[in-house]
Design an enzyme around this catalytic site. Structure first.
Site, PDB file in Angstrom:
ATOM      1  N   CYS A 112       0.810  -1.223   0.000  1.00  6.32           N
ATOM      2  CA  CYS A 112       0.000   0.000   0.000  1.00  6.32           C
ATOM      3  C   CYS A 112       0.837   1.264   0.000  1.00  6.32           C
ATOM      4  O   CYS A 112       0.323   2.351  -0.260  1.00  6.32           O
ATOM      5  CB  CYS A 112      -0.945  -0.004   1.200  1.00  6.32           C
ATOM      6  SG  CYS A 112      -1.910  -1.504   1.311  1.00  6.32           S
ATOM      7  N   HIS A 257      -3.077   6.917   3.102  1.00  8.94           N
ATOM      8  CA  HIS A 257      -3.572   5.635   2.608  1.00  8.94           C
ATOM      9  C   HIS A 257      -4.918   5.374   3.269  1.00  8.94           C
ATOM     10  O   HIS A 257      -5.089   5.604   4.472  1.00  8.94           O
ATOM     11  CB  HIS A 257      -2.571   4.532   2.966  1.00  8.94           C
ATOM     12  CG  HIS A 257      -3.094   3.161   2.664  1.00  8.94           C
ATOM     13  ND1 HIS A 257      -3.710   2.847   1.472  1.00  8.94           N
ATOM     14  CD2 HIS A 257      -3.114   2.018   3.410  1.00  8.94           C
ATOM     15  CE1 HIS A 257      -4.074   1.578   1.491  1.00  8.94           C
ATOM     16  NE2 HIS A 257      -3.735   1.065   2.648  1.00  8.94           N
ATOM     17  N   ASN A 287     -10.369  -0.019   0.702  1.00 10.43           N
ATOM     18  CA  ASN A 287      -8.900  -0.025   0.634  1.00 10.43           C
ATOM     19  C   ASN A 287      -8.473  -0.588  -0.724  1.00 10.43           C
ATOM     20  O   ASN A 287      -8.694  -1.765  -1.009  1.00 10.43           O
ATOM     21  CB  ASN A 287      -8.378  -0.886   1.791  1.00 10.43           C
ATOM     22  CG  ASN A 287      -6.861  -0.971   1.823  1.00 10.43           C
ATOM     23  OD1 ASN A 287      -6.192  -0.597   0.868  1.00 10.43           O
ATOM     24  ND2 ASN A 287      -6.333  -1.488   2.911  1.00 10.43           N
TER      25      ASN A 287
HETATM   26  O1  UT7 Z   1      -3.639  -1.516   3.635  1.00 14.09           O
HETATM   27  C1  UT7 Z   1      -3.291  -2.095   4.822  1.00 14.09           C
HETATM   28  C2  UT7 Z   1      -4.216  -3.244   5.010  1.00 14.09           C
HETATM   29  N1  UT7 Z   1      -4.459  -3.478   6.361  1.00 14.09           N
HETATM   30  C3  UT7 Z   1      -5.543  -3.017   6.991  1.00 14.09           C
HETATM   31  O2  UT7 Z   1      -6.338  -2.311   6.483  1.00 14.09           O
HETATM   32  C4  UT7 Z   1      -5.696  -3.525   8.401  1.00 14.09           C
HETATM   33  C5  UT7 Z   1      -5.868  -2.485   9.411  1.00 14.09           C
HETATM   34  N2  UT7 Z   1      -6.731  -3.018  10.452  1.00 14.09           N
HETATM   35  C6  UT7 Z   1      -8.019  -2.686  10.550  1.00 14.09           C
HETATM   36  O3  UT7 Z   1      -8.498  -1.882   9.781  1.00 14.09           O
HETATM   37  C7  UT7 Z   1      -8.815  -3.295  11.670  1.00 14.09           C
HETATM   38  O4  UT7 Z   1      -7.970  -4.016  12.526  1.00 14.09           O
HETATM   39  C8  UT7 Z   1      -9.947  -4.211  11.125  1.00 14.09           C
HETATM   40  C9  UT7 Z   1     -11.055  -3.366  10.472  1.00 14.09           C
HETATM   41  C10 UT7 Z   1      -9.405  -5.205  10.119  1.00 14.09           C
HETATM   42  C11 UT7 Z   1     -10.591  -4.966  12.288  1.00 14.09           C
HETATM   43  O5  UT7 Z   1     -11.066  -4.044  13.265  1.00 14.09           O
HETATM   44  P1  UT7 Z   1     -10.673  -4.271  14.804  1.00 14.09           P
HETATM   45  O6  UT7 Z   1     -11.371  -3.239  15.571  1.00 14.09           O
HETATM   46  O7  UT7 Z   1      -9.177  -4.309  14.907  1.00 14.09           O
HETATM   47  O8  UT7 Z   1     -11.337  -5.659  15.111  1.00 14.09           O
HETATM   48  P2  UT7 Z   1     -10.648  -7.017  15.601  1.00 14.09           P
HETATM   49  O9  UT7 Z   1      -9.787  -7.602  14.546  1.00 14.09           O
HETATM   50  O10 UT7 Z   1     -10.061  -6.785  16.961  1.00 14.09           O
HETATM   51  O11 UT7 Z   1     -11.941  -7.945  15.755  1.00 14.09           O
HETATM   52  C12 UT7 Z   1     -12.988  -7.631  16.677  1.00 14.09           C
HETATM   53  C13 UT7 Z   1     -14.131  -8.629  16.476  1.00 14.09           C
HETATM   54  C14 UT7 Z   1     -13.676 -10.079  16.377  1.00 14.09           C
HETATM   55  O12 UT7 Z   1     -14.637 -10.894  17.016  1.00 14.09           O
HETATM   56  P3  UT7 Z   1     -14.358 -11.481  18.496  1.00 14.09           P
HETATM   57  O13 UT7 Z   1     -13.096 -12.301  18.354  1.00 14.09           O
HETATM   58  O14 UT7 Z   1     -14.161 -10.274  19.354  1.00 14.09           O
HETATM   59  O15 UT7 Z   1     -15.582 -12.269  18.784  1.00 14.09           O
HETATM   60  C15 UT7 Z   1     -13.727 -10.371  14.901  1.00 14.09           C
HETATM   61  O16 UT7 Z   1     -13.944 -11.719  14.595  1.00 14.09           O
HETATM   62  O17 UT7 Z   1     -14.810  -8.341  15.242  1.00 14.09           O
HETATM   63  C16 UT7 Z   1     -14.942  -9.544  14.478  1.00 14.09           C
HETATM   64  N3  UT7 Z   1     -14.947  -9.213  13.076  1.00 14.09           N
HETATM   65  C17 UT7 Z   1     -16.078  -8.977  12.391  1.00 14.09           C
HETATM   66  N4  UT7 Z   1     -17.364  -8.986  12.751  1.00 14.09           N
HETATM   67  C18 UT7 Z   1     -18.280  -8.676  11.806  1.00 14.09           C
HETATM   68  C19 UT7 Z   1     -13.877  -9.047  12.243  1.00 14.09           C
HETATM   69  N5  UT7 Z   1     -14.311  -8.734  11.010  1.00 14.09           N
HETATM   70  C20 UT7 Z   1     -15.660  -8.673  11.079  1.00 14.09           C
HETATM   71  C21 UT7 Z   1     -16.668  -8.384  10.134  1.00 14.09           C
HETATM   72  N6  UT7 Z   1     -17.959  -8.392  10.544  1.00 14.09           N
HETATM   73  N7  UT7 Z   1     -16.386  -8.071   8.854  1.00 14.09           N
END
Ligand code: UT7
Length: 330
Positions: A112, A257, A287
């Site tokens: 990215c 980004h 993204n």
């Molecule tokens: O260009 C660089 C590419 N990288 C990125 O863009 C990654 C940057 N990271 C992020 O943007 C965030 O970390 C995410 C949007 C990917 C995730 O958000 P988060 O607040 O960090 O959530 P998390 O990974 O801590 O997950 C929280 C919960 C989990 O459930 P449990 O384990 O707490 O029960 C996930 O399984 O949210 C769940 N979850 C979802 N639920 C509904 C993860 N994805 C989803 C989804 N829908 N799409």
């Protein structure tokens, strides 16, 4: 070394827009989860387009905007993590499509952060005098490597391309490009290994080979990448500003980004800058990896947001883990 002037920008976004509700039909997710956690409402997904065709369309529009004849281009840098071919390079394919005979063609994969790296590379060729006009194209078809059974990644990504025509300029310039390879396994997509008549052993196991679901699909430790991004983005901007002889407070615009609205908000807060100085397009793009910065830049140009003399920081982070920022005068 001289600075650079962005003489024209262009972009291409597929018109096939996919909203959050469409994802709720294929994985366990919802608009209520996606929108506040990421800022994404809808994203373009290629529907017949290919990576190089989107890149060529963006490149053509950038040349038209700059009023530059394709024959004047001496260097084409294409950034992509989702090329159509392993060889030839996307830059060679785009060169023949646009009609830039003899132009030097380089593809780079800096995830990215690609556009920032590409811009800085172009600037170095321009500074030597070997090249007078460069075209930097960032084109991505993330849908090519998205696992649509994985809700933690599939909702995030879109497809599209952005491009800029670059020449030497008099304005200030500073860039800070870096990487932390120890984070290589936080985001990866493995190139599938076809069977060979001469191979009897499976590939050596390591963190990457241990994840069969990563064969041709992106896997990501989203939260770890998030933590990296909110530190790396402000650090890169601060370092680039220092090299340009500025403080972040003197920036008119940050073109970040577009991975997550919360990452942008935290990075701006850590820089001590109000959100009004960041341009946000993620709501309608998602993204698009290296293409997000030039797509966002083109959107700003079309909206009339950029004025001569504006101090603009472009900043990215991504797989690798790469990160970097370039500061220039518009
Ligand atoms: O260009 C660089 C590419 N990288 C990125 O863009 C990654 C940057 N990271 C992020 O943007 C965030 O970390 C995410 C949007 C990917 C995730 O958000 P988060 O607040 O960090 O959530 P998390 O990974 O801590 O997950 C929280 C919960 C989990 O459930 P449990 O384990 O707490 O029960 C996930 O399984 O949210 C769940 N979850 C979802 N639920 C509904 C993860 N994805 C989803 C989804 N829908 N799409």
């Amino acid at each position: 070394m001289a600075g650079i002037r962005i003489c024209g920008t262009g972009s291409y976004l597929p018109d096939n827009l996919v909203d959050n509700d469409a994802y709720a039909k294929i994985v366990d997710t919802s608009d209520e989860w996606i929108r506040p956690r990421t800022g994404i409402v809808t994203r373009p997904i290629a529907n017949g387009e290919t990576t190089w065709r989107m890149g060529a369309a963006a490149g053509r529009r950038a040349l038209e905007a700059a009023g530059v004849d394709p024959g004047q281009v001496g260097l084409i840098v294409v950034t992509s993590v989702t090329p159509d071919f392993l060889t030839p390079s996307m830059s060679c394919v785009i060169q023949q499509e646009l009609g830039c005979p003899g132009a030097m063609c380089i593809d780079i994969n800096c995830a990215c952060t690609g556009f920032v790296y590409g811009l800085d590379m172009a600037r170095r060729y321009l500074a030597t005098g070997d090249v007078d006009t460069a075209l930097v194209v960032s084109t991505e078809m993330l849908s090519r490597i998205t696992n649509y059974a994985d809700r933690t990644t599939c909702v995030l990504f879109g497809d599209g391309a952005g491009a800029a025509v670059v020449r030497r300029g008099q304005g200030l310039y500073g860039a800070h490009l870096a990487a932390d390879g120890t984070g290589y396994s936080l985001m990866f997509c493995r190139q599938p290994l076809p069977p060979s008549p001469f191979t009897h052993n499976p590939p050596q196991p390591d963190e990457i080979y241990a994840r069969p679901e990563a064969d041709g699909h992106l896997v990501m430790a989203g939260h770890e990448v998030y933590k990296f991004a909110v530190k790396a983005m402000p650090q890169a901007v601060e370092e680039a500003c220092k090299k340009a002889g500025l403080t972040p407070g003197q920036l008119d615009w940050v073109v970040p980004h577009q991975a997550n609205i919360r990452i942008i908000q935290t990075a701006m807060k850590n820089l001590g800058l109000p959100m009004e100085r960041a341009w946000v397009s993620i709501g309608h793009t998602g993204n698009i990896s290296s293409a997000t910065i030039p797509i966002t830049l083109d959107e700003m140009v079309k909206a009339g947001a950029l004025h001569p003399g504006d101090r603009v920081a472009m900043v990215g982070f991504g797989a690798g883990l790469t990160y970097g920022a370039a500061v220039l005068e518009w």
